[in-house]
Structures are given as structure tokens and as C-alpha cells.
Design a protein around this motif. Sequence first.
Motif, PDB file in Angstrom:
ATOM      1  N   VAL A  44      27.756  47.964  31.141  1.00  0.00           N
ATOM      2  CA  VAL A  44      27.583  48.314  29.744  1.00  0.00           C
ATOM      3  C   VAL A  44      26.237  47.739  29.339  1.00  0.00           C
ATOM      4  N   THR A  45      25.368  48.581  28.821  1.00  0.00           N
ATOM      5  CA  THR A  45      24.022  48.146  28.454  1.00  0.00           C
ATOM      6  C   THR A  45      23.867  48.193  26.942  1.00  0.00           C
ATOM      7  N   THR A  46      23.334  47.108  26.396  1.00  0.00           N
ATOM      8  CA  THR A  46      23.065  47.055  24.966  1.00  0.00           C
ATOM      9  C   THR A  46      21.616  46.663  24.749  1.00  0.00           C
TER      10      THR A  46
ATOM     11  N   VAL B 273      20.337  44.467  27.749  1.00  0.00           N
ATOM     12  CA  VAL B 273      21.181  43.527  28.474  1.00  0.00           C
ATOM     13  C   VAL B 273      22.325  44.323  29.098  1.00  0.00           C
ATOM     14  N   SER B 274      22.550  44.115  30.407  1.00  0.00           N
ATOM     15  CA  SER B 274      23.645  44.789  31.111  1.00  0.00           C
ATOM     16  C   SER B 274      24.740  43.790  31.417  1.00  0.00           C
ATOM     17  N   ARG B 275      25.961  44.202  31.143  1.00  0.00           N
ATOM     18  CA  ARG B 275      27.139  43.374  31.430  1.00  0.00           C
ATOM     19  C   ARG B 275      28.136  44.232  32.204  1.00  0.00           C
TER      20      ARG B 275
ATOM     21  N   MET C  31      28.141  38.333  34.689  1.00  0.00           N
ATOM     22  CA  MET C  31      27.047  37.609  34.080  1.00  0.00           C
ATOM     23  C   MET C  31      26.026  38.629  33.569  1.00  0.00           C
ATOM     24  N   PRO C  32      25.586  38.461  32.332  1.00  0.00           N
ATOM     25  CA  PRO C  32      24.629  39.412  31.769  1.00  0.00           C
ATOM     26  C   PRO C  32      23.294  39.358  32.500  1.00  0.00           C
ATOM     27  N   THR C  33      22.675  40.507  32.623  1.00  0.00           N
ATOM     28  CA  THR C  33      21.329  40.575  33.160  1.00  0.00           C
ATOM     29  C   THR C  33      20.454  41.266  32.136  1.00  0.00           C
ATOM     30  N   LYS C  34      19.166  40.864  32.110  1.00  0.00           N
ATOM     31  CA  LYS C  34      18.268  41.419  31.105  1.00  0.00           C
ATOM     32  C   LYS C  34      17.151  42.192  31.794  1.00  0.00           C
ATOM     33  N   ALA C  35      16.939  43.413  31.333  1.00  0.00           N
ATOM     34  CA  ALA C  35      15.817  44.199  31.812  1.00  0.00           C
ATOM     35  C   ALA C  35      14.590  43.758  31.028  1.00  0.00           C
TER      36      ALA C  35
END
Length: 169
Positions: free
Chosen positions: A155-157, A11-13, A1-5
Motif C-alpha cells: 500500500v503506497t501513500t 511510503v510503501s507498507r 516495515m515502511p519503505t520510502k521512495a
Amino acid sequence: MPTKAKESGAVSRPLPAWLRFYLYGMHGLLDEIVFTALFDFFFEPEGNAMLKGYSTLFSFLIYGSCSFVVERVYVYLYLRHGVQWYIRWPLYLCILYTWEFTFGLVLRQFDACSWDYSHYPLNVMGLITLVYAPAWLVLVVYQDVLAHFLLSLKVTTDVHMEGLLHKVD
């Protein structure tokens, strides 16, 4: 589940499944090449002074898929239910031998099976041998370590992508 800083807009997946499969497959190819070189060096009568290892491209598919399935078993048994190593590792070993036997049987139908263990004791149809069980056990232990590591990678975008999105007038 994506998390957002919150502050950075990133967004980290988790590492995608296809990439973990690829890494497992490549790792399996490397393991097989090193193992065959060392095994022949130490245990074959003529030796292997050049330490030449060998494999086949089918090994990428075999190792990648088997390791991916074992990863899913690891997630289910250990991460979700806390099942201890002394239950998981023998199960992984059974999965591994079943996987090797099944793939070998299918590949043999097309004359594409690159291994034959008929000359080893404790073999089943030349497709698997218990002689390799100690080496497989080492890889089974390492599988837990590798799966845990790959599952922990993210993986962070950047969701803003300011540098890439410019209005053209």
C-alpha cells in the motif's frame, strides 16, 4: 516495515493484516459456495442442475482466521526457514481439519453449525470428513500461492499530500 521512495515522497507498507484477513474470509466464502455447488452436481444422487451453492456467514470468520494462521505458518516455515512444501502442506491440512472441527464443535453448542458430515464415510462426529481431503489439499496448495501474493502487495501513500493540505487564511 515502511519503505520510502526518495524521489516521489511515497511510503510503501505491506498490505495490513486486517485486509488480508478480510480477503481470506471473502475468498473462503466464494470457495465454499462454488465447492458445494459442484460437489452436489457431481456426487449427490439427485444432482444439482442449477449449481446452487451455499455457505454461512460463520464461514467468513472460519476461513479468514484459519487462512490467516496458515499464512503466519507459511511466513515462519517457508519465508524464514525454507521448509519445503512436502512438510508444510500436510501441516496446513492438519491445521485446517483441526480448525474446522473446533469451530464446528463450538458452533454446535449454540445450534449454529451449518454442516453435518455424518452421512459421509471417514467422518469424525459429523464435523469433519476425509472425503473432502482432495479438495482441501487443492486449497492448501492454493493457500501458499495466495499468501505469497497478498504478502507481496504494498500500500503506497504520498507523504506530502499536497493536494489535501492547504493553509486556510
